[in-house]
Design an enzyme around this catalytic site. Sequence first.
Site, PDB file in Angstrom:
ATOM      1  N   SER B  12       0.843  -1.225  -0.040  1.00 43.78           N
ATOM      2  CA  SER B  12      -0.085   0.106   0.101  1.00 43.78           C
ATOM      3  C   SER B  12       0.885   1.356  -0.043  1.00 43.78           C
ATOM      4  O   SER B  12       1.983   1.135  -0.642  1.00 43.78           O
ATOM      5  CB  SER B  12      -0.847  -0.019   1.153  1.00 43.78           C
ATOM      6  N   HIS B  39      -3.104  -1.424  -3.121  1.00 46.60           N
ATOM      7  CA  HIS B  39      -4.070  -0.305  -2.934  1.00 46.60           C
ATOM      8  C   HIS B  39      -3.797   0.632  -3.800  1.00 46.60           C
ATOM      9  O   HIS B  39      -2.592   1.322  -3.885  1.00 46.60           O
ATOM     10  CB  HIS B  39      -3.998   0.108  -1.466  1.00 46.60           C
ATOM     11  N   ASP B 132      -4.361  -4.318   6.335  1.00 47.78           N
ATOM     12  CA  ASP B 132      -4.952  -5.149   5.478  1.00 47.78           C
ATOM     13  C   ASP B 132      -3.660  -6.069   4.773  1.00 47.78           C
ATOM     14  O   ASP B 132      -2.631  -5.250   4.783  1.00 47.78           O
ATOM     15  CB  ASP B 132      -5.662  -4.260   4.179  1.00 47.78           C
TER      16      ASP B 132
END
Lengths: 280, 187
Positions: B12, B39, B132
Amino acid sequence: MVTDEDVQRFITAIKMSSTYDFTDYSDRSFKRRIEKLLVDNHMDINQLTLKSTKDKDFLEKTVRDITVNTTELFRDPEMWITLKYQILPKLKKNKSIFIWHAGCSSGQEIYSMLILLHELGMFEQAKVFASDINSEMLETAKNGQYKYRFNLGYLDNFDKVIKENPYNYEQTIQVDYEKYFDIDKVKDTITMKQFLREKAVFRKHDLVRDGNIFYSKFDIIFCRNVIIYFNNKLQNKVIELFSNSLYRDGYLILGAHESILGTVANNFDRTKGFYKKKQF
Amino acid sequence: MTDYKAVIIGGSAGSFQVVTKIVSSLPANFPLPVILCLHRLKHVRSGFVEALSIKAAMQIVEPTDKEPIKTGKIYLAPANYHLYVELGNRFALSTEDVVNHSRPSIDLSFFSASYNYKKKLVGIILSGANKDGAMGLKSVKENGGLTIVQDPNECQVPTMTLASMNATQVDHVFSTPKIVDFLLNLT
């Protein structure tokens, strides 16, 4: 933890006791949504199975939750821009334009299309049909009322598709949101105008089981991000239905990352998510 | 020859340079599929594959639904979809709700990949600002796969790697060059 066998037992029980058949749904995401449903309902798989087979209202809720209902106004602006500049102008001369939103969920796609048609002066000639597997979703779609805060970001999509012209950056078209929907920030709602809400015909329809229930052929069928939840076999069956339900040169519009596999693909010419039915 | 069947990488905030370094180091004949779950800004759709492709010898694609997973390709999870590995070694996409505020969710991709590949999976978590991926890497470990995190000291944002190390006993904590070396040794 839910096993694959648990999921199979659940699917079989639902199939025996209702008209719903999830046999050919895609494995991983289906199982995950079952697991989420169990957590949300504080149930184990046996309780969920039993209650879904005995209680019709509960079953509808279960179906609502295991089918995916995320959608947004003008989702994927590139698709709408292609529709606006490449596809719809070709249909403008037609006396009627028949459109089917298959798997319409909460209906934002229908209203996006109606707004676009209205902007292009094609609203009157459009005959719009919409269907979904779930009756609650159909009600939401009919009511045309959404959470304002949740949909706030999608007003950018509206601007991109309706107000801006990607082929001429200097041109912006002034369109007020109030032309198409009312925003109430206190109640946190976006409500579609009545003339939009009255336009579409809504019917409950299960792509697994039902054929073309509208007794019409179509110039455009939308079915975006629905068949990703089906396995190959069911995907092909559904595409076959769409192929048979389209006029020659009609368009099937799938999601940006969906594709048609197998021989039924030969029925179409593809450009991105647009599948044009070939002439035979 | 490696016994592994796939490499899956989650990242991310702060991972773009690391990802670029990794994909630009892999040879065209890299023997495994590489699955990237990153992401991204939701409305930034185009340009990302192109930017990575310029640097990479392997082919980079955003898979379509049900696309078979093939050796020697790098698959990038499309923006605004969850990416699953299905039985039968194919991808499946989903527009389900965001998980951990994310779509694609790294956890979901890792769960499904570890279920499918079991011990024949290499899972790698890179720099990122939320957790996540932590549960996903745990699942790789529990299924017998190999787990690697980027060294938190090197990460621009270490939240994701630290969460992963808290969630499971990871096999390796590697700097970017070490990650690259490890992957190249699989060939």
